[in-house]
Design a protein around this motif. Structure first.
Motif, mmCIF file in Angstrom:
data_model
loop_
_atom_site.group_PDB
_atom_site.id
_atom_site.type_symbol
_atom_site.label_atom_id
_atom_site.label_comp_id
_atom_site.label_asym_id
_atom_site.label_seq_id
_atom_site.Cartn_x
_atom_site.Cartn_y
_atom_site.Cartn_z
ATOM 1 N N ARG A 249 0.722 -1.219 0.026
ATOM 2 C CA ARG A 249 0.012 -0.035 0.070
ATOM 3 C C ARG A 249 0.876 1.388 0.021
ATOM 4 O O ARG A 249 0.477 2.270 -0.344
ATOM 5 C CB ARG A 249 -0.912 0.083 1.050
ATOM 6 N N ASP A 267 -8.678 -3.770 -3.650
ATOM 7 C CA ASP A 267 -8.115 -4.186 -2.614
ATOM 8 C C ASP A 267 -7.793 -5.707 -2.780
ATOM 9 O O ASP A 267 -8.558 -6.360 -3.212
ATOM 10 C CB ASP A 267 -8.999 -3.777 -1.318
ATOM 11 N N VAL A 275 -2.263 -3.936 -2.404
ATOM 12 C CA VAL A 275 -3.550 -3.748 -3.293
ATOM 13 C C VAL A 275 -3.247 -4.543 -4.797
ATOM 14 O O VAL A 275 -2.075 -5.049 -4.833
ATOM 15 C CB VAL A 275 -3.617 -2.393 -3.652
#
Length: 323
Positions: A249, A267, A275
């Motif tokens: 992330r 996500d 991600v």
């Protein structure tokens, strides 16, 4: 003398007035007497000269000051101060220009500013680079653009560094057709078309010298296929495909900037700190090096073949350090 006087007045208004600073006819009289030795210019003459400057398209504003004194300011000088400061900062951090070239260019922009603005124009941006410019990039670009506009072929010497950090140039008859200049990853490149093999070639413009024009170009150049995906460098990838990557992330902002419209993001339900990024990318060793620079921050998930090819790429590197 009349034209010279108007130029002096315009220069004085440029350097001493803006939306916050204004001058009177008396100020202009004193300037003309001190700078141009024009000691007998009347306020009426100055007002007429200002009217002529306005008629020529200059935005000179007049307001009434104390004791009904007329005060003048030149407002629109072509660029706003923020625009000039942005261009000066851009010149300051340009690693292809010498210090002397930067000074000359910045001095030209200073001519568009008031003395008060010049004090705020000094760039406080520093360039984190130890590499000095190798050639006069501006001169190279000018020659190339002229040759392209004249539809002529191009010849030049091309250089590469040796172990002594010296640029060695080699020359051969190229007679290629210059197509366009491309700016990519902080470098200027020239795309050329080779008539002999009908292939496009790419050259770093800062590594070119002795650029000369050749014969007229009469061959119709085939249209280059435009990349519809992310490419890691200027050179053509082997092929394009959709790649899914697992990205930490903390790299999300950078991935958004790098991949842009070619990537989609969601996500990763199995890894809250990551991600999943799916992007249409050009595949070659340069792409693998691009992934490699993020270390454990980026993992190629699929397709399986690309993941396996990248694994083999890493194994070759690892084998170098296994002894």
């Amino acid at each position: 003398m009349e034209h010279e006087r108007i130029i002096y007045i315009y220069d004085y208004l440029c350097r001493n007035t803006d939306e916050e600073h204004r001058v009177s006819c008396k100020d202009i009289q004193n300037y003309l007497a001190k700078t141009a030795n024009l000691t007998d210019v009347s306020p009426l003459t100055i007002r007429r000269d200002i009217d002529r400057l306005c008629a020529a398209g200059n935005d000179i504003r007049r307001i009434n000051g104390p004791h009904n004194t007329a005060l003048y300011s030149l407002i629109d000088k072509g660029f706003t101060f923020n625009e000039i400061r942005f261009m000066v900062d851009s010149i300051s951090i340009n690693k292809f220009l010498t210090t002397e070239q930067k000074k000359k260019l910045i001095h030209k922009f200073e001519g568009m500013c008031t003395d008060a603005e010049i004090r705020h124009l000094i760039s406080r941006i520093s360039l984190n680079s130890s590499a000095a410019p190798s050639l006069d990039l501006l001169e190279n670009l000018d020659k190339i653009h002229r040759i392209i506009s004249e539809r002529r072929k191009i010849n030049f010497q091309y250089g590469k560094f040796d172990t002594k950090k010296q640029m060695n140039y080699y020359s051969k008859s190229r007679e290629m057709i210059p197509v366009r200049v491309v700016y990519f990853d902080e470098h200027f490149y020239l795309r050329c078309f080779n008539e002999e093999n009908e292939q496009f070639r790419t050259y770093r413009i800062d590594r070119m010298k002795d650029i000369v024009s050749g014969g007229k170009s009469r061959k119709k150049i085939p249209e280059e296929k435009k990349y519809e995906g992310f490419v890691a460098d200027m050179f053509a990838p082997e092929h394009f495909e959709y790649v899914t990557m697992r990205v930490k992330r903390y790299l999300l902002d950078e991935m958004l900037e790098q991949l842009g419209e070619y990537g989609s993001f969601r996500d990763d339900n199995d890894n809250p700190d990551s991600v999943l990024v799916r992007a249409y990318v050009g595949i070659n060793d340069r792409f693998y090096l691009w992934v490699l620079k993020y270390g454990e921050g980026v993992e190629i998930v699929e397709p399986a073949k690309t993941r396996n090819d990248f694994k083999e790429f890493l194994q070759k590197i690892s084998k170098m350090y296994s002894v």
